[in-house]
Design a protein around this motif. Sequence first.
Motif, PDB file in Angstrom:
ATOM      1  N   GLY A 480      -0.097 -37.155 -51.106  1.00  0.00           N
ATOM      2  CA  GLY A 480       1.118 -36.359 -50.924  1.00  0.00           C
ATOM      3  C   GLY A 480       2.266 -37.299 -50.572  1.00  0.00           C
ATOM      4  O   GLY A 480       2.195 -38.500 -50.852  1.00  0.00           O
ATOM      5  N   ALA A 481       3.245 -36.855 -49.910  1.00  0.00           N
ATOM      6  CA  ALA A 481       3.462 -35.489 -49.457  1.00  0.00           C
ATOM      7  C   ALA A 481       4.857 -35.077 -49.908  1.00  0.00           C
ATOM      8  O   ALA A 481       5.728 -35.922 -50.102  1.00  0.00           O
ATOM      9  CB  ALA A 481       3.370 -35.405 -47.941  1.00  0.00           C
ATOM     10  N   THR A 482       5.029 -33.790 -50.078  1.00  0.00           N
ATOM     11  CA  THR A 482       6.363 -33.299 -50.414  1.00  0.00           C
ATOM     12  C   THR A 482       7.281 -33.445 -49.202  1.00  0.00           C
ATOM     13  O   THR A 482       6.825 -33.669 -48.071  1.00  0.00           O
ATOM     14  CB  THR A 482       6.304 -31.831 -50.849  1.00  0.00           C
ATOM     15  OG1 THR A 482       5.699 -31.063 -49.794  1.00  0.00           O
ATOM     16  CG2 THR A 482       5.496 -31.686 -52.122  1.00  0.00           C
ATOM     17  N   ASP A 502       2.522 -35.404 -59.842  1.00  0.00           N
ATOM     18  CA  ASP A 502       3.481 -36.230 -60.581  1.00  0.00           C
ATOM     19  C   ASP A 502       3.723 -37.542 -59.854  1.00  0.00           C
ATOM     20  O   ASP A 502       3.809 -38.614 -60.477  1.00  0.00           O
ATOM     21  CB  ASP A 502       4.804 -35.486 -60.750  1.00  0.00           C
ATOM     22  CG  ASP A 502       4.726 -34.368 -61.776  1.00  0.00           C
ATOM     23  OD1 ASP A 502       3.753 -34.362 -62.565  1.00  0.00           O
ATOM     24  OD2 ASP A 502       5.621 -33.507 -61.779  1.00  0.00           O
ATOM     25  N   SER A 503       3.854 -37.479 -58.538  1.00  0.00           N
ATOM     26  CA  SER A 503       4.064 -38.698 -57.752  1.00  0.00           C
ATOM     27  C   SER A 503       2.850 -39.613 -57.843  1.00  0.00           C
ATOM     28  O   SER A 503       2.982 -40.823 -58.024  1.00  0.00           O
ATOM     29  CB  SER A 503       4.342 -38.331 -56.294  1.00  0.00           C
ATOM     30  OG  SER A 503       4.440 -39.484 -55.493  1.00  0.00           O
ATOM     31  N   LEU A 504       1.645 -39.032 -57.741  1.00  0.00           N
ATOM     32  CA  LEU A 504       0.421 -39.823 -57.843  1.00  0.00           C
ATOM     33  C   LEU A 504       0.325 -40.502 -59.206  1.00  0.00           C
ATOM     34  O   LEU A 504      -0.097 -41.668 -59.308  1.00  0.00           O
ATOM     35  CB  LEU A 504      -0.793 -38.922 -57.604  1.00  0.00           C
ATOM     36  CG  LEU A 504      -2.165 -39.598 -57.658  1.00  0.00           C
ATOM     37  CD1 LEU A 504      -2.333 -40.569 -56.501  1.00  0.00           C
ATOM     38  CD2 LEU A 504      -3.277 -38.538 -57.634  1.00  0.00           C
ATOM     39  N   LYS A 510      -4.225 -43.055 -64.341  1.00  0.00           N
ATOM     40  CA  LYS A 510      -5.576 -42.691 -64.759  1.00  0.00           C
ATOM     41  C   LYS A 510      -6.267 -41.832 -63.699  1.00  0.00           C
ATOM     42  O   LYS A 510      -6.950 -40.856 -64.015  1.00  0.00           O
ATOM     43  CB  LYS A 510      -6.401 -43.941 -65.045  1.00  0.00           C
ATOM     44  CG  LYS A 510      -5.938 -44.713 -66.266  1.00  0.00           C
ATOM     45  CD  LYS A 510      -6.827 -45.920 -66.510  1.00  0.00           C
ATOM     46  CE  LYS A 510      -6.366 -46.703 -67.741  1.00  0.00           C
ATOM     47  NZ  LYS A 510      -7.220 -47.901 -67.976  1.00  0.00           N
ATOM     48  N   ARG A 511      -6.078 -42.187 -62.456  1.00  0.00           N
ATOM     49  CA  ARG A 511      -6.693 -41.415 -61.376  1.00  0.00           C
ATOM     50  C   ARG A 511      -6.081 -40.015 -61.309  1.00  0.00           C
ATOM     51  O   ARG A 511      -6.784 -39.016 -61.119  1.00  0.00           O
ATOM     52  CB  ARG A 511      -6.505 -42.139 -60.034  1.00  0.00           C
ATOM     53  CG  ARG A 511      -7.283 -41.517 -58.882  1.00  0.00           C
ATOM     54  CD  ARG A 511      -7.092 -42.324 -57.600  1.00  0.00           C
ATOM     55  NE  ARG A 511      -7.652 -43.660 -57.722  1.00  0.00           N
ATOM     56  CZ  ARG A 511      -8.898 -43.995 -57.412  1.00  0.00           C
ATOM     57  NH1 ARG A 511      -9.738 -43.055 -57.011  1.00  0.00           N
ATOM     58  NH2 ARG A 511      -9.312 -45.237 -57.532  1.00  0.00           N
ATOM     59  N   ALA A 512      -4.769 -39.936 -61.457  1.00  0.00           N
ATOM     60  CA  ALA A 512      -4.097 -38.628 -61.430  1.00  0.00           C
ATOM     61  C   ALA A 512      -4.604 -37.736 -62.552  1.00  0.00           C
ATOM     62  O   ALA A 512      -4.827 -36.529 -62.351  1.00  0.00           O
ATOM     63  CB  ALA A 512      -2.592 -38.825 -61.524  1.00  0.00           C
TER      64      ALA A 512
END
Length: 595
Positions: A480-482, A502-504, A510-512
Motif C-alpha cells: 500500500g498505502a493510499t 497500480d503502484s505495486l 510481474k509480481r503485481a
Amino acid sequence: MSTNDPELYFAEDGAPRSGLFGDIYYSLQDGLSESHAVFLSGCHMPDVWQGKSDFSLLELGFGTGLNIAAVMQLWAQTRAPGAHLHIFSVEGFLMSAEDAGKALANWPELADFTQGLLAQWPKQRRGFHYMDFPQSGVSLTLGLMEVRDALTQWQGGADAVFLDGFSPALNPGMWGEDVLALIATKVRPGARLATFTVAGFVRRGLQAAGFEIEKHPGFGRKRERLEAVFAGEVVTRPERPRKLAIIGAGIAGCALVHQARGLGLDVDLYDSDGVGSGASGNRAALVTPRLDAGDNEISALFADAFAYAGQLYRCLCPEAIIGEGVLQCEATPRDASRFERIAGQAAFAPEDIELFDAGEAADVPQAKGLTLTTALWLRPQPVLEALLGGVAPIIVKITGFQARPEGGYSLVSNEGASLGPYDAVIFACGEGVFDMDYAARYDLKPVRGQVECVADIAPLESALSWGGYAIPLDGGFLFGATHERDDRGTEVREADRARNLDSLAKAMPKRAARIASGPFQSRASIRVMTRDYLPVVGSVGEGMYVMTGLAARGFCLAPLLAKALLAGIIDVPSVLPVVAESLLNPQRLERASSV
C-alpha cells in the motif's frame, strides 16, 4: 581518519589512552576509586539526592563510561523507591564498544552496570543517543558532538556536574570560559560540581560563571581537586503528578505507558476500541526515518528517534521483528543526488545507510536507491503489548474533560461518566483527536490509508519503498498505502485496492500481475497530519498535553517523543535538543483566532 576518533590505544600498563590528546582516561592508581573520590564524593553523593524523586546529572567527558557506571551503582543502592536519575553526558570522541568493554573489565564489581552500558553503546554517529536502565531507575542521554553544540542543544536543569574531560593543558577547548559559562546556564541553584583539576583558568572561569569553589585533597598523584556549588536561591521543585490519563492505545499511547512505567508514574490508558484498533493495527509496519537531504534539525531528530526505536524494539520485543533492512528506491531523477547526500549524513552511522545500484536488489532489479540496513519491519500488535507491559486499556470513548475545583481533571465518557481524578491528561488518540477541539485549534487533518495483504508463492527478500511500500509476511506480503486527505472513512474500497495494485506494478510489475486476482485482506485506517508534516507534542494548557501527528512514522518516532513529553510533565531536562522541541511545539500551529 575520522575527526572524532580519539586514537585510543592500551598502554603496557593496560590503561586506555588517547593518542589524539596524549592523555589517560582515568587514574593509573585505580580509576574506580578515583571516580568515587573525585566525582561522587565531590558532589556529596548519595546525600545530595536523598528525598528527591528525580535527580539530574551533567557530565562533560563520557570516555569509557566508568563514572556513569559508578554513579548508576550508587544510585541503585540508595535511591528512594520510584526515584529516577536523569543523566546527560557529552562525548565528542567516542571509543568503540569493544574498547570500552576492555577498559571496564577491570572492575567486575560494576559488571551489572557496565554490561548494560555496553549493550546500548552508540555507533559512530553525531547526535543525541539514548539509553534506558529501568531496573536501576536511570536514563542516559549522550550528546555525541562538540561540547559547545551539546550544551547549547541540551535544555538543562542539572543538580550535579562532573567535569571530566581530558586535561585542560592537553584539551583546553573543553575548559574554555565560554564552556563554563554555558554550564552555568544548565544547572539549578545549589547544584554541585566536581572535577580533578585546580588549574587557575578553570577556577577563575567557574567563579566568573557563578560557582563558589573550594579546593580539596586530590586523588593519587594529584595534590588537589575542586568542588563547587552554583550560587542562587534553591527553589523547591513541584511534586510529581500522582496519576496521568493517556487517551489512545495506538503506538503513541502505548509508548507513553512504557516510558511512564520506566519513570515510576501511575497511568490509566483509555481507548474506545482496544489496543491497536486504529492506524497502529496493520499486520506489519516499517521502522524507518524520514529522509531529508538538507542534513538539518529535522533530519537529526528523525535519525536520533530511529536509532532509539530500533534499539528499544530489539531489546524489548525481538519476537515482533519480522526482518531487518529496507530498500528505499529512487522515485524521481532527483533522488540519485539526494540519496547520496543522505548517505553521507553524520547523524547516521556509516553502516546504517548504503547506496545500491541497478541489478543489486533481486525484488526490484531495475531500481537504484538506498538500503536502510538497520531499519526494521515488524508486527505491530506484539510491539504494542510489549510496550504496555501488562497494562490493559479501559475500553470507553472519552469525549471531553472537566477541571476539578481542588485541582486536576476528570474525564468525561460518551456515557456521561466522570472518570478520574488525574493530575495531567495526554491526548495521544490519533484519529480520535478529530472528536476534540484540538483538531481545529492546531489545524490537524485526517489522512485515510488503505493497505492490502495477499498470498504469494515467491517471498520478498526485503521490505521496500518506492512511494508505495511492501513488507514481507509469512506466505505473502502487505502493500500500500493510499493517501486520502480529509477523509475519515475506514470502509474497504475497491478503487483504493486498484490504486495500490497500480503502484505495486510500477515497482514490481510481474509480481503485481501474479497476485492481481487476490484474494486480498484489506484494511483502512486514519492517520493525523499537520501542515508542516511534523508531529505535535507538548502542552496545550495547564495539565493538558497532546502527542499526535506522527503520520506514517509512528513506530519510529513514538518511543522518543513519549520520553520527551513525560520529561516535560515531571519537570526534568528534556531529552530532545532545544531546536527539536521547538519544531514540535503545538503553539507553532495554533490558529490566530484561537490564541
